[in-house]
Design a protein around this motif. Structure first.
Motif, PDB file in Angstrom:
ATOM      1  N   GLN A 180       0.830  -1.207   0.000  1.00 50.95           N
ATOM      2  CA  GLN A 180       0.000   0.000   0.000  1.00 50.95           C
ATOM      3  C   GLN A 180       0.868   1.262   0.000  1.00 50.95           C
ATOM      4  N   THR A 223       1.014   4.207  -2.848  1.00 52.15           N
ATOM      5  CA  THR A 223       0.825   5.617  -2.507  1.00 52.15           C
ATOM      6  C   THR A 223       1.988   6.451  -3.028  1.00 52.15           C
ATOM      7  N   ASP A 268      -6.511  11.999  -3.763  1.00 48.82           N
ATOM      8  CA  ASP A 268      -6.328  11.330  -2.478  1.00 48.82           C
ATOM      9  C   ASP A 268      -5.618   9.996  -2.712  1.00 48.82           C
ATOM     10  N   SER A 296      -5.979   6.961  -0.206  1.00 48.90           N
ATOM     11  CA  SER A 296      -7.271   6.266  -0.266  1.00 48.90           C
ATOM     12  C   SER A 296      -7.363   5.359  -1.487  1.00 48.90           C
ATOM     13  N   LEU A 312      -5.308   2.337  -0.568  1.00 49.55           N
ATOM     14  CA  LEU A 312      -6.032   1.516   0.401  1.00 49.55           C
ATOM     15  C   LEU A 312      -7.158   0.740  -0.281  1.00 49.55           C
ATOM     16  N   ALA A 313      -7.907   1.400  -1.146  1.00 49.76           N
ATOM     17  CA  ALA A 313      -9.016   0.741  -1.833  1.00 49.76           C
ATOM     18  C   ALA A 313      -8.514  -0.404  -2.714  1.00 49.76           C
ATOM     19  N   SER A 355      -8.420  14.414  -1.864  1.00 44.84           N
ATOM     20  CA  SER A 355      -8.241  14.423  -0.412  1.00 44.84           C
ATOM     21  C   SER A 355      -9.054  15.531   0.227  1.00 44.84           C
ATOM     22  N   ARG A 356      -9.477  15.301   1.466  1.00 49.16           N
ATOM     23  CA  ARG A 356     -10.206  16.335   2.216  1.00 49.16           C
ATOM     24  C   ARG A 356      -9.226  17.279   2.907  1.00 49.16           C
TER      25      ARG A 356
END
Length: 200
Positions: free
Chosen positions: A133, A137, A154, A157, A160-161, A198-199
């Motif tokens: 992972q 990234t 993001d 994420s 991760l998904a 991303s937030r």
């Protein structure tokens, strides 16, 4: 058959390869220490001389294959800017799917001692899904810097998904289930096409 007292080069890999062949050919019920050493052309007691029983052997086989895939995934960031983002992600997803035969993962799941040993080793930092992972990234971050992914994507994420889904497919790949490779390819297309932001 190797003579007694003579060191066997790459013994672990030889036994692991033999176990995978026995499982693929005859199924989990046929996997015994004698079947493994016989397939490997080694002395009958050799497996128990190097592993604390079959559960440890199965756990070490799984951990070895995860580590090998993690090493391969570690080269992914260097692929940034080459091929397409989707192609590169599919490559690493298929690499993980092919790291273990479903029979091996199924066997590990049904042997509680082996499953516990694998979980404890991964929690202690053995190379596995977390390393893969992180490599994904880092690769996606590199692609974002090159402008091949939108700013604000993001990347953790997406990684991760992808890893979470492939892990699920790898650990539940039963007979008559949909081809996990097709599912992985569709997921990559969705993730790259959606490019979630991303937030932060």
């Amino acid at each position: 058959m190797s003579p007694r007292g003579v060191a066997i080069p790459d013994l672990r890999e030889r036994l692991f390869d033999a176990a995978e062949r026995v499982l693929a050919r005859e199924g989990p019920a046929a996997l015994t220490s004698r079947a493994i050493t016989g397939e490997a052309g080694c002395a009958k007691g050799l497996l128990h001389a190097h592993f604390d029983g079959l559960d440890e052997f199965v756990a070490e086989l799984v951990l070895d294959r995860f580590a090998r895939t993690a090493r391969q995934a570690g080269g992914l960031p260097a692929q940034a800017g080459q091929a397409t983002v989707a192609d590169n992600l599919v490559t690493v997803a298929l690499m993980l799917l092919n790291s273990l035969d479903p029979t091996v993962t199924g066997l590990a799941i049904t042997r509680p001692a082996a499953s516990l040993r694998i979980r404890e080793a991964l929690e202690a930092g053995a190379p596995g899904f977390t390393a893969i992972q992180n490599a994904i990234t880092a690769y996606l971050d590199a692609e974002r810097q090159l402008g091949r992914l939108p700013d604000g994507t993001d990347t953790p994420s997406i990684a991760l998904a992808l890893v979470g889904t492939v892990h699920h497919l790898l650990m539940t790949g039963w007979v008559d289930a949909p081809d996990p490779r097709d599912q992985a390819e569709r997921l990559v297309a969705l993730l790259v096409g959606a490019a979630p932001r991303s937030r932060h």
